[in-house]
Scaffold this motif. Structure first.
Motif, PDB file in Angstrom:
ATOM      1  N   UNK A   1      36.424  -4.103 -35.068  1.00  0.00           N
ATOM      2  CA  UNK A   1      37.210  -2.870 -34.962  1.00  0.00           C
ATOM      3  C   UNK A   1      36.381  -1.658 -35.366  1.00  0.00           C
ATOM      4  N   UNK A   2      35.478  -1.840 -36.312  1.00  0.00           N
ATOM      5  CA  UNK A   2      34.617  -0.749 -36.746  1.00  0.00           C
ATOM      6  C   UNK A   2      33.428  -0.584 -35.804  1.00  0.00           C
ATOM      7  N   UNK A   3      32.946  -1.690 -35.246  1.00  0.00           N
ATOM      8  CA  UNK A   3      31.744  -1.642 -34.411  1.00  0.00           C
ATOM      9  C   UNK A   3      31.937  -0.786 -33.164  1.00  0.00           C
ATOM     10  N   UNK A   4      33.082  -0.923 -32.504  1.00  0.00           N
ATOM     11  CA  UNK A   4      33.274  -0.159 -31.260  1.00  0.00           C
ATOM     12  C   UNK A   4      33.190   1.352 -31.485  1.00  0.00           C
ATOM     13  N   UNK A   5      33.982   1.952 -32.411  1.00  0.00           N
ATOM     14  CA  UNK A   5      33.866   3.399 -32.593  1.00  0.00           C
ATOM     15  C   UNK A   5      32.498   3.834 -33.103  1.00  0.00           C
ATOM     16  N   UNK A   6      31.816   2.972 -33.888  1.00  0.00           N
ATOM     17  CA  UNK A   6      30.470   3.315 -34.321  1.00  0.00           C
ATOM     18  C   UNK A   6      29.533   3.430 -33.121  1.00  0.00           C
ATOM     19  N   UNK A   7      29.657   2.514 -32.178  1.00  0.00           N
ATOM     20  CA  UNK A   7      28.823   2.567 -30.979  1.00  0.00           C
ATOM     21  C   UNK A   7      29.195   3.763 -30.111  1.00  0.00           C
ATOM     22  N   UNK A   8      30.479   4.067 -30.030  1.00  0.00           N
ATOM     23  CA  UNK A   8      30.900   5.226 -29.245  1.00  0.00           C
ATOM     24  C   UNK A   8      30.322   6.516 -29.817  1.00  0.00           C
ATOM     25  N   UNK A   9      30.185   6.588 -31.154  1.00  0.00           N
ATOM     26  CA  UNK A   9      29.559   7.746 -31.779  1.00  0.00           C
ATOM     27  C   UNK A   9      28.075   7.836 -31.429  1.00  0.00           C
ATOM     28  N   UNK A  10      27.501   6.717 -30.977  1.00  0.00           N
ATOM     29  CA  UNK A  10      26.106   6.685 -30.529  1.00  0.00           C
ATOM     30  C   UNK A  10      26.010   6.772 -29.002  1.00  0.00           C
ATOM     31  N   UNK A  11      27.130   7.135 -28.342  1.00  0.00           N
ATOM     32  CA  UNK A  11      27.183   7.179 -26.869  1.00  0.00           C
ATOM     33  C   UNK A  11      26.965   5.794 -26.273  1.00  0.00           C
ATOM     34  N   UNK A  12      27.321   4.763 -27.029  1.00  0.00           N
ATOM     35  CA  UNK A  12      27.182   3.392 -26.555  1.00  0.00           C
ATOM     36  C   UNK A  12      28.530   2.734 -26.350  1.00  0.00           C
ATOM     37  N   UNK A  13      28.499   1.411 -26.148  1.00  0.00           N
ATOM     38  CA  UNK A  13      29.736   0.686 -25.879  1.00  0.00           C
ATOM     39  C   UNK A  13      29.538  -0.784 -26.244  1.00  0.00           C
ATOM     40  N   UNK A  14      30.654  -1.497 -26.383  1.00  0.00           N
ATOM     41  CA  UNK A  14      30.633  -2.933 -26.620  1.00  0.00           C
ATOM     42  C   UNK A  14      31.795  -3.564 -25.874  1.00  0.00           C
ATOM     43  N   UNK A  15      31.537  -4.684 -25.236  1.00  0.00           N
ATOM     44  CA  UNK A  15      32.582  -5.415 -24.519  1.00  0.00           C
ATOM     45  C   UNK A  15      32.511  -6.886 -24.909  1.00  0.00           C
ATOM     46  N   UNK A  16      33.621  -7.591 -24.704  1.00  0.00           N
ATOM     47  CA  UNK A  16      33.687  -9.019 -25.009  1.00  0.00           C
ATOM     48  C   UNK A  16      34.179  -9.777 -23.793  1.00  0.00           C
ATOM     49  N   UNK A  17      33.568 -10.928 -23.519  1.00  0.00           N
ATOM     50  CA  UNK A  17      34.008 -11.802 -22.433  1.00  0.00           C
ATOM     51  C   UNK A  17      34.030 -13.242 -22.930  1.00  0.00           C
ATOM     52  N   UNK A  18      34.861 -14.045 -22.316  1.00  0.00           N
ATOM     53  CA  UNK A  18      34.942 -15.463 -22.662  1.00  0.00           C
ATOM     54  C   UNK A  18      35.600 -16.211 -21.516  1.00  0.00           C
ATOM     55  N   UNK A  19      35.127 -17.408 -21.265  1.00  0.00           N
ATOM     56  CA  UNK A  19      35.719 -18.247 -20.230  1.00  0.00           C
ATOM     57  C   UNK A  19      36.953 -18.985 -20.725  1.00  0.00           C
ATOM     58  N   UNK A  20      37.328 -18.762 -21.979  1.00  0.00           N
ATOM     59  CA  UNK A  20      38.537 -19.394 -22.513  1.00  0.00           C
ATOM     60  C   UNK A  20      38.250 -20.235 -23.730  1.00  0.00           C
TER      61      UNK A  20
END
Length: 528
Positions: free
Chosen positions: A353-372
């Motif tokens: 939850x903290x990592x995403x906004x921290x990356x957004x402040x760096x003009x970056x992004x994070x995504x998650x994927x999983x096959x289940x």
């Protein structure tokens, strides 16, 4: 005034007519329809009664006389946004004039009836005006409800922030002596290797505890837009390698394969090195935690066009679509975390939850994927790449300084164990230390000697470190350092405003203490 009395005032119609006889006739007419009224003898009384509350005004031509109309328009201009007081105006058709027309242009919610007119049109117009006013009162009620809810939410949010700040202080304070002594012992060559290793485990776990406290505070900072970044050109590959090194011991304990495919050359991004390492550590530790023994965690990084893409893929328990959708929400771990009992995997669910906004402040992004479920998960981080700084652009490294003479230190700390641990460590480093447990004791000590450094807690039993700094009248040049469990942005800013040289948040390790003393020595111009 009671709510019922105020409601009664807001139901009445104010009368502003030519004569007392007209007022009596109008009042009886309204009474036949069950409408209360109040006759105003002057424009000043009319203004006062408008302020007290009314449903509408029933008036004759006299309302449009210049002196009267001006005061009325001024009062109407002061209405709240929800209010547009309706006026029913009975005009004598034979008295129409330019001043009358001019006055009417400044009154926005008016219905005019020409006299003479019958009872039915007048009552109909008054009832319509009252209905309009009732809708305005409903709007007011909605606005007040929204404002009350917002005030309640702000109060609750402030209470939460106050609680987190107090919780942080109370949790950090007892960790301070433990971390100080354990970190000192972990590097003591006189101790057996197995003893040093045991102290290293203590230091590691205290660090994890402090990280959880920081996560709580970071979440509050991010929510309020108060998180500040120290942006500079940094090698993101080096930061990633350091984060991998921090999780490697935990991964090895689970006999996991930690696979790395990273660029050999540095990759420069504009970022806050500490915050980026926090992001990588959160994602990597998440992967290690949710991957079973003998599983694998693969970390890869590659530059694609103008961005570096970092993937962390694990062979862990995986996530269902609903869990993926909530992966970056605070205090969420997913249904898999509940297997075999609550909090099977531990943690607060704050890292991602903290990592995403921290990356957004760096003009970056994070995504998650999983096959289940049972198929692992992959987290993908992207950051914009900056040009690599040349040797001329890179700031020259400043060698760490060591004091050439012992520092005279006034240590003020009411937590006995922390005070004693700090005193012992400062003495072991050759400094002259006077310890005090309160503002009064510190004040008395300041009168008996000169000091180079005042190292003080902020929350003291008989005052605060801010007050102490203002009161001290030490001879010569000296520095004040705030040592406290309060680590919010506002706390740091307040320390700076109070005149402290540095704000150090507990718990404090031996290495951090040495770094602080180096900074103080450099300030005094000591060392090479």
């Amino acid at each position: 005034m009671s709510a019922d009395a105020q409601a009664e005032r807001e139901r009445r119609v104010l009368l502003f007519v030519a004569t007392r006889r007209d007022a009596e006739v109008s009042a009886r007419l309204l009474a036949t329809a069950g409408i209360p009224s109040h006759a105003c003898a002057s424009v000043d009384e009319l203004i006062l009664e408008i302020q007290a509350g009314t449903a509408a005004i029933l008036a004759t031509d006299e309302l449009l006389e210049a002196s009267v109309a001006q005061k009325l328009v001024e009062q109407l201009d002061r209405q709240e946004e929800w209010s547009n007081l309706p006026i029913v105006l009975l005009l004598d058709s034979g008295r129409r004039s330019e001043p009358t027309a001019e006055a009417l242009r400044h009154i926005t919610n008016v219905v005019t009836l020409e006299r003479p007119t019958g009872m039915v049109p007048v009552l109909s117009a008054v009832r319509a005006a009252i209905r309009s006013r009732c809708r305005q009162y409903e709007t007011r009620a909605h606005i007040e409800a929204i404002q009350a809810a917002e005030a309640k939410a702000r109060a609750a949010n402030q209470a939460k922030n106050d609680f987190l700040a107090a919780l942080s202080h109370e949790l950090r304070t007892p960790l301070t002596p433990v971390l100080l002594l354990a970190s000192e012992a972990a590097t003591n060559p006189d101790l057996p290797a197995d003893v040093r290793e045991a102290f290293e485990i203590i230091v590691k776990n205290i660090g994890l505890e402090a990280r959880l406290i920081d996560d709580l505070l970071d979440l509050t900072r991010i929510t309020h837009g108060k998180l500040r970044l120290e942006l500079e050109p940094v090698d993101v590959v080096r930061i990633l390698r350091e984060a991998i090194a921090t999780v490697r011991p935990e991964s090895e304990q689970k006999a996991q394969r930690l696979l790395e495919v990273l660029p050999e050359k540095p990759v420069t991004v504009i970022g806050d090195a500490i915050r980026l390492q926090q992001v990588f550590w959160n994602v990597l530790r998440n992967a290690v935690k949710f991957t079973p023994a003998k599983g694998s965690v693969a970390i890869a990084a590659a530059v694609r066009r103008d961005r570096i893409v970092i993937t962390v893929a694990d062979s862990g328990i995986g996530m269902e679509p609903a869990e993926l959708a909530r992966a970056f929400e605070a205090f969420v771990q997913g249904e898999h975390a509940k297997q075999d009992g609550p909090h099977r995997f531990g943690g607060l669910g704050l890292g991602l939850a903290i990592s995403r906004p921290l990356l957004e402040l760096h003009a970056g992004d994070i995504t998650a994927t999983s096959a289940g479920r049972g198929h692992g998960a992959t987290f993908t981080i992207t950051l914009p790449v900056a040009h690599e700084a040349t040797s001329e652009e890179r700031p020259a490294a400043r060698p760490a300084s060591r004091p050439t003479r012992p520092l005279r230190i006034l240590l003020v700390e009411d937590h006995e164990e922390s005070r004693e641990a700090l005193r012992r460590m400062l003495l072991a480093r050759g400094h002259d230390v006077t310890a005090a447990a309160s503002v009064a004791a510190a004040r008395a000590s300041s009168r008996s000697g000169a000091f180079d450094l005042v190292l003080t807690d902020i929350g003291l039993p008989d005052g605060s470190g801010y007050e102490l700094l203002r009161e001290l009248a030490l001879p010569g040049e000296w520095l004040g350092v705030a040592l406290t469990g309060y680590g919010m942005e506002d706390d740091v800013a307040r320390s700076r405003e109070a005149g402290f040289f540095a704000h150090v948040t507990k718990p404090l390790s031996a290495a951090a203490l040495d770094g602080l003393l180096d900074s103080v020595a450099a300030k005094f111009g000591a060392g090479a």
